[in-house]
Design an enzyme around this catalytic site. Structure first.
Site, PDB file in Angstrom:
ATOM      1  N   HIS A 164      -4.872 -33.302  18.504  1.00 30.66           N
ATOM      2  CA  HIS A 164      -3.704 -34.084  18.941  1.00 30.66           C
ATOM      3  C   HIS A 164      -2.556 -33.163  19.334  1.00 30.66           C
ATOM      4  CE1 HIS A 164      -5.606 -37.798  17.513  1.00 30.66           C
ATOM      5  NE2 HIS A 164      -6.141 -36.994  16.598  1.00 30.66           N
ATOM      6  N   GLU A 218      -4.070  -6.519  15.288  1.00 32.03           N
ATOM      7  CA  GLU A 218      -3.565  -5.210  14.854  1.00 32.03           C
ATOM      8  C   GLU A 218      -4.687  -4.162  15.006  1.00 32.03           C
ATOM      9  OE1 GLU A 218      -0.200  -4.777  11.801  1.00 32.03           O
ATOM     10  OE2 GLU A 218      -1.891  -4.059  10.653  1.00 32.03           O
ATOM     11  N   LYS A 236      10.078  -0.664  14.149  1.00 36.77           N
ATOM     12  CA  LYS A 236      10.599  -0.350  12.801  1.00 36.77           C
ATOM     13  C   LYS A 236      11.660   0.738  12.911  1.00 36.77           C
ATOM     14  CE  LYS A 236       6.400  -0.884   9.984  1.00 36.77           C
ATOM     15  NZ  LYS A 236       5.447  -0.150   9.164  1.00 36.77           N
ATOM     16  N   GLY A 271      -4.746  -1.938   5.226  1.00 34.61           N
ATOM     17  CA  GLY A 271      -3.951  -3.076   4.730  1.00 34.61           C
ATOM     18  C   GLY A 271      -4.555  -4.415   5.104  1.00 34.61           C
ATOM     19  N   ARG A 272      -4.983  -4.551   6.362  1.00 33.56           N
ATOM     20  CA  ARG A 272      -5.472  -5.860   6.820  1.00 33.56           C
ATOM     21  C   ARG A 272      -6.882  -6.172   6.349  1.00 33.56           C
ATOM     22  NH1 ARG A 272      -4.210  -2.363  10.756  1.00 33.56           N
ATOM     23  NH2 ARG A 272      -5.796  -1.566  12.183  1.00 33.56           N
ATOM     24  N   LYS A 332       0.848  -1.194   0.000  1.00 35.30           N
ATOM     25  CA  LYS A 332       0.000   0.000   0.000  1.00 35.30           C
ATOM     26  C   LYS A 332       0.884   1.245   0.000  1.00 35.30           C
ATOM     27  CE  LYS A 332      -3.525   2.191   2.809  1.00 35.30           C
ATOM     28  NZ  LYS A 332      -4.346   2.142   4.006  1.00 35.30           N
ATOM     29  N   GLU A 390      10.562  -4.799   4.206  1.00 33.83           N
ATOM     30  CA  GLU A 390      10.586  -6.204   3.791  1.00 33.83           C
ATOM     31  C   GLU A 390      10.255  -6.334   2.305  1.00 33.83           C
ATOM     32  OE1 GLU A 390       9.060  -4.997   6.479  1.00 33.83           O
ATOM     33  OE2 GLU A 390       9.165  -6.401   8.160  1.00 33.83           O
TER      34      GLU A 390
HETATM   35  O1  F6P Z   1       2.535  -4.136  10.001  1.00 29.30           O
HETATM   36  C1  F6P Z   1       2.151  -2.846   9.695  1.00 29.30           C
HETATM   37  C2  F6P Z   1       1.600  -2.702   8.318  1.00 29.30           C
HETATM   38  O2  F6P Z   1       1.424  -1.350   8.073  1.00 29.30           O
HETATM   39  C3  F6P Z   1       0.283  -3.458   8.108  1.00 29.30           C
HETATM   40  O3  F6P Z   1      -0.816  -2.798   8.608  1.00 29.30           O
HETATM   41  C4  F6P Z   1       0.280  -3.605   6.628  1.00 29.30           C
HETATM   42  O4  F6P Z   1      -0.656  -4.562   6.221  1.00 29.30           O
HETATM   43  C5  F6P Z   1       1.714  -4.013   6.388  1.00 29.30           C
HETATM   44  O5  F6P Z   1       2.444  -3.226   7.305  1.00 29.30           O
HETATM   45  C6  F6P Z   1       2.222  -3.831   4.978  1.00 29.30           C
HETATM   46  O6  F6P Z   1       2.142  -2.509   4.568  1.00 29.30           O
HETATM   47  P1  F6P Z   1       2.275  -2.117   3.041  1.00 29.30           P
HETATM   48  O7  F6P Z   1       1.154  -2.719   2.297  1.00 29.30           O
HETATM   49  O8  F6P Z   1       2.236  -0.625   3.023  1.00 29.30           O
HETATM   50  O9  F6P Z   1       3.602  -2.633   2.533  1.00 29.30           O
END
Ligand code: F6P
Length: 543
Positions: free
Chosen positions: A386, A355, A510, A269-270, A209, A215
């Site tokens: 189990h 979150e 972060k 995002g979620r 987003k 990452e």
């Molecule tokens: O973990 C924090 C967060 O902002 C989430 O809410 C989001 O889904 C994720 O990082 C990834 O963010 P982006 O889509 O901006 O890479």
């Protein structure tokens, strides 16, 4: 308009619930079944292809009535109208929360800042549809002229968990394409995936987003360098597409405008799998199935908006969750799907639930004086029977659990399905009824050490479960189920008087990681750290 700011503990219903809790806290659910032969039917919602049985919970008619009073006093109805109406309910980030608009009917009108967003949503959906079609039917060719046979989604959090869970859950409907997900900044993750790929036939979908997430950008850069070892810069356009709100950053990364699938800041995002973030879903199972997923979610949206609260699945589920969390002091809830397809479902829900509602400050800016949030966890049955079921059956903790099962299996192996479902029903019955000392002792008559072993074999029962019995796992029913949990999250946030749609709690780590990375680059410690972290950093830097 913003959500109202009413502390739940200031309501009359909350006080009544507290008193009521002391009256009924030790009552066994079975005694309520004995007193009321209609209890099972009364506490079940039959909606569409869902049968949701709430009757195996530690609630009686008065509990429901008081919980519904709580919803009234907190003006849940007004909150629901604001949620669907595009009001700025994500106040701390100044945004509307409109994942529901992504699955609204084509002729609906949903306004953000005076602009109807439905036409833009439809345009992106058409783009998803035609792009998916060209990849699936092989019209879109890779740089060497071969059709695409593999999709790699590069993203993390909401840009990974939702699509990954849905693709896995709908693997029965998967077409000939292979789909992988790269998320962790751990280089071993991307390296393991790269081992399986052919650059000539792989499409990379970079989903972020913000397009600034460490990452995702690291993994996308590593993958692009790997790709460029076999192809040229012009070939990137045939193999890389992006989903983002940050068009400038995507272009800077080297992706052509045509290859960008936009999203909007009013989609959290979620909650974003319904947007172009779900592109890998549409590629993997086809646009029609993706559309069915959205259709299912829309049906649940309508149910949530229109059904009276006493027959409203997300409202009742959320009220129950508050009941256990705030009155019984339950710390966690388990979600146990009896379908191996749903093995990532609890992992996906962890982000959505924790979150969103893992917050400690109310809508007036004051620290909460009551519990919010729930720890969510789970694994599919029968495997989990189990593994951790021992603790749910006989441990000291109260763990309300959602059991999700299907009447019909997908591959139709009735013998297996009956065995699976016999476990599904047996577990909730065992958790409810337990086994008392008379039953244990009659089973143990004549056995060695019977008296000594007896206490270990007793099950107290009275362990609450909600059963979701759904006809079959289809894209549509999955859409309904996911949307149900999304609305449950919303209702809980309204009751706890918190802001569910920001996530500032992920920022501090972060920031610190950024400055520690600078220290690694310098090869020495530059900042002041606590003694434990200093010691660990020294050990790492000198290794
Ligand atoms: O973990 C924090 C967060 O902002 C989430 O809410 C989001 O889904 C994720 O990082 C990834 O963010 P982006 O889509 O901006 O890479």
């Amino acid at each position: 308009m913003s959500l109202k700011n009413i502390s739940p503990v200031s309501t009359a219903a909350w006080q009544k619930l507290k008193d009521h809790y002391y009256k009924i806290k030790d009552t066994h659910i079975m005694s309520w079944f004995e007193d009321d032969t209609e209890r099972a039917t009364k506490m079940t919602v039959n909606w569409n292809d869902f049968l949701v049985d709430f009757s195996k919970n530690r609630v009686n008619d008065t509990t429901w009535q008081l919980l519904l009073e709580l919803a009234q006093e907190l003006d849940l109805k007004d909150a629901i109208d604001k949620y669907f109406g595009g009001d700025i309910i994500n106040e701390t980030e100044g945004r509307a929360v409109l994942h529901t608009a992504l699955r609204a009917a084509e002729d609906a009108q949903v306004y953000v800042d005076g602009l109807d967003v439905i036409p833009e949503i439809q345009a992106v959906k058409e783009k998803i549809n035609s792009f998916s079609e060209s990849i699936i039917n092989g019209a879109h060719k890779g740089f060497s002229g071969k059709p695409i046979d593999t999709i790699v989604n590069i993203g993390i959090g909401g840009s990974d968990l939702g699509p990954a869970m849905v693709v896995d859950s709908l693997s029965y409907y998967q077409n000939h394409l292979k789909t992988y997900f790269v998320s962790n900044v751990d280089g071993d993750h991307v390296s393991e995936i790269l081992k399986k790929l052919n650059p000539e036939t792989t499409l990379f979908v970079i989903v972020s987003k913000t397009f600034t997430t460490q990452e995702t950008i690291s993994n996308a850069s590593t993958i692009r360098s790997w790709f460029l070892k076999s192809a040229s810069q012009e070939d990137v356009a045939k193999h890389f597409v992006a989903v983002s709100t940050n068009i400038a950053k995507v272009k800077e990364f080297g992706i052509a405008e045509d290859n960008i699938f936009p999203m909007w800041d009013w989609v959290g995002g979620r909650f974003s799998l319904w947007s172009a973030v779900g592109l890998s879903i549409s590629l993997s199972v086809g646009y029609e199935n993706f559309d069915q997923l959205l259709e299912g979610a829309r049906e649940m949206d309508e149910h949530f908006k229109d059904a009276s609260f006493d027959k409203n699945i997300p409202v009742l589920a959320a009220l129950l969750s508050v009941w256990y969390n705030n009155f019984f002091g339950a710390e966690s809830q388990a979600v146990i799907p009896y379908s191996q397809y749903l093995s990532q479902f609890a992992t996906y829900l962890q982000q959505g639930i924790m979150e969103s509602n893992g917050k400690g400050v109310d809508r007036a800016g004051n620290p909460l004086t009551y519990q919010s949030g729930t720890i969510i966890w789970g694994e599919p049955g029968s495997n989990s029977q189990h593994a951790f079921f021992q603790l749910i059956h006989q441990g000291t903790k109260l763990i309300p659990a959602d059991f999700i099962g299907f009447k019909y299996s997908l591959h139709g192996n009735k013998d297996h399905h009956d065995k699976l479902m016999s476990n599904f029903f047996a577990q909730t019955e065992a958790l409810l009824k337990g086994k008392n000392s008379d039953e244990v002792s009659s089973e143990m008559t004549g056995k060695k050490d019977a008296d000594r072993i007896l206490p270990y074999k007793i099950f107290s029962g009275n362990r609450p479960t909600t059963t979701y019995l759904i006809d079959q796992l289809t894209p549509k029913s999955l859409g309904k189920l996911i949307a149900m949990y999304e609305h449950k999250i919303f209702v809980e946030g309204v009751i706890w008087n918190i802001f569910s749609y920001d996530q500032f709690g992920v920022e501090l780590g972060k920031q610190l990681a950024g400055s520690i990375l600078e220290e690694f680059e310098a090869g020495k410690i530059l900042k002041s750290h606590d003694p434990s972290t200093s010691q660990l950093l020294k050990s790492y830097i000198n290794s």
